[in-house]
Design an enzyme around this catalytic site. Structure first.
Site, PDB file in Angstrom:
ATOM      1  CG  HIS A 248      -1.737  -1.223   1.391  1.00 13.94           C
ATOM      2  ND1 HIS A 248      -2.905  -1.426   0.687  1.00 13.94           N
ATOM      3  CD2 HIS A 248      -1.564  -2.323   2.150  1.00 13.94           C
ATOM      4  CE1 HIS A 248      -3.421  -2.603   1.022  1.00 13.94           C
ATOM      5  NE2 HIS A 248      -2.632  -3.171   1.897  1.00 13.94           N
TER       6      HIS A 248
HETATM    7  O1  RIB Z   1      -3.981  -0.480   5.499  1.00 14.14           O
HETATM    8  C1  RIB Z   1      -2.653  -0.442   5.037  1.00 14.14           C
HETATM    9  C2  RIB Z   1      -1.816   0.429   5.921  1.00 14.14           C
HETATM   10  O2  RIB Z   1      -1.775  -0.117   7.231  1.00 14.14           O
HETATM   11  C3  RIB Z   1      -0.337   0.493   5.474  1.00 14.14           C
HETATM   12  O3  RIB Z   1       0.183   1.748   5.805  1.00 14.14           O
HETATM   13  C4  RIB Z   1       0.320  -0.577   6.296  1.00 14.14           C
HETATM   14  O4  RIB Z   1       1.718  -0.292   6.540  1.00 14.14           O
HETATM   15  C5  RIB Z   1      -0.441  -0.475   7.577  1.00 14.14           C
HETATM   16  O5  RIB Z   1       0.146   0.563   8.356  1.00 14.14           O
END
Ligand code: RIB
Ligand code: CA
Length: 326
Positions: A248
């Site tokens: 992500h």
């Molecule tokens: O939902 C994804 C996010 O949550 C990303 O930033 C991952 O590192 C977690 O922190």
């Protein structure tokens, strides 16, 4: 530094990465370091999230030491003390895929909020804040140093889910869910903000086959990257039955490098802080054409070119990691 971004000659923008490393956070940091033409990484502020705030602080130092960038200042932030068990499952006991990176020395604990305020003033009008963890530090910055609102050029946030389910509850994504009050304050701050939600990040599944491109690397840095992703592949398969990884956070960094990869639109967005079932929900007003539609307060990436992002990520990381080969 001068960069060619999308065909325009421009200056690399000063960036602070607010992060809770975390495997995908580590990849986001690597992409930032791999893109000096577009990104001048002037600081890292760590926050508790994937693992506790001591762990994320130490991991940021581990990563900078691995990549020879110890000169980048690191802030010690707010956020969760306790570990988030589920995140340990996805990110490993050390938060970095159990790669066992060493940490040398006793890093000085500069408070994240003070570091961010200092960098916002030093780069007033140009600083881009890329936040890929819970927004606890960012909200605290805006409360304790209100002048920073006029100094930060833009905030890019990885978080939320606007037209699809969340990943912690059906309505909430992790970064927002961990601190919805702070997210609500940041969204309402009036600072130009681009939200990169799951709607965009889930368009790019990094398949195990793409990792083969990195097999020729023999450096400790190359080996680290392969081990990091292999752990994430295994965890994603066990937890989500996926054949590959959703990374992500690097997509938020890619927004500064190749904005054309994201399909964005202005929207009014609020964060639910009280709902019994919807706490942490990012509720956007997509009522196009309606006179009742609320005035937009942020921009949201409603879609992304997943393959284009993966091509950019692999190209930049391979070039970056090749620098460490003998
Ligand atoms: O939902 C994804 C996010 O949550 C990303 O930033 C991952 O590192 C977690 O922190
Ligand atoms: Ca993160």
């Amino acid at each position: 530094m001068v960069s060619e971004v999308g065909g325009n000659i421009g200056l690399a923008v000063p960036v602070v990465l607010d992060t809770d490393p975390g495997i995908d956070d580590a990849v986001a940091l690597m992409l930032a370091l791999a893109s000096p033409g577009e990104i001048d990484l002037v600081g890292i502020s760590t926050v508790g999230g994937n693992i506790g705030r001591q762990g994320t602080f130490e991991n940021a130092h581990r990563l900078l030491q691995l990549f020879g960038r110890e000169g980048v200042p690191v802030g010690f932030g707010w956020g969760v003390e306790a570990d988030t068990p589920a995140a340990r499952h996805i990110h490993g006991m050390d938060g970095l895929g159990e790669t066992g990176l060493p940490l040398s020395g006793e890093p000085e604990k500069i408070p994240s909020v003070e570091l961010m305020a200092r960098l916002a003033a030093a780069h007033a009008g140009r600083l881009n804040l890329v936040a890929v963890g819970p927004l606890t530090n960012v909200a605290a910055l805006l409360r304790e140093f209100p002048e920073s609102k006029g100094q930060i050029s833009r905030i890019v946030v990885m978080g939320g889910a606007v037209k699809r389910s969340g990943n912690v509850t059906p309505s909430a994504e992790f970064n927002i869910y961990k601190d919805p009050e702070s997210a609500a304050e940041v969204f309402a701050s009036g600072i130009p903000l681009l939200l990169v939600p799951l709607d965009a990040t889930l368009k790019a599944l990094f398949p195990p086959g793409r990792l083969a491109r990195f097999d020729s690397l023999r450096s400790p840095q190359g080996e680290f990257f392969r081990r990091l992703l292999r752990f994430h592949f295994k965890a994603s398969k066990e937890a989500l039955s996926l054949e590959g990884s959703f990374l992500h956070d690097p997509l938020a960094v890619a927004a500064l490098i190749a904005p054309e990869l994201l399909k964005c639109e202005p929207v009014h967005c609020v964060v639910e802080t009280r709902g019994e079932w919807t706490r942490g929900m990012t509720l956007c007003d997509f009522r196009h054409g309606s006179k009742k539609r609320k005035t937009p307060n942020i921009e949201v990436a409603v879609d992304a070119d997943g393959e284009g992002f993966l091509d950019l990520l692999c190209e930049r990381l391979m070039a970056f990691l090749s620098n460490f080969e003998d």
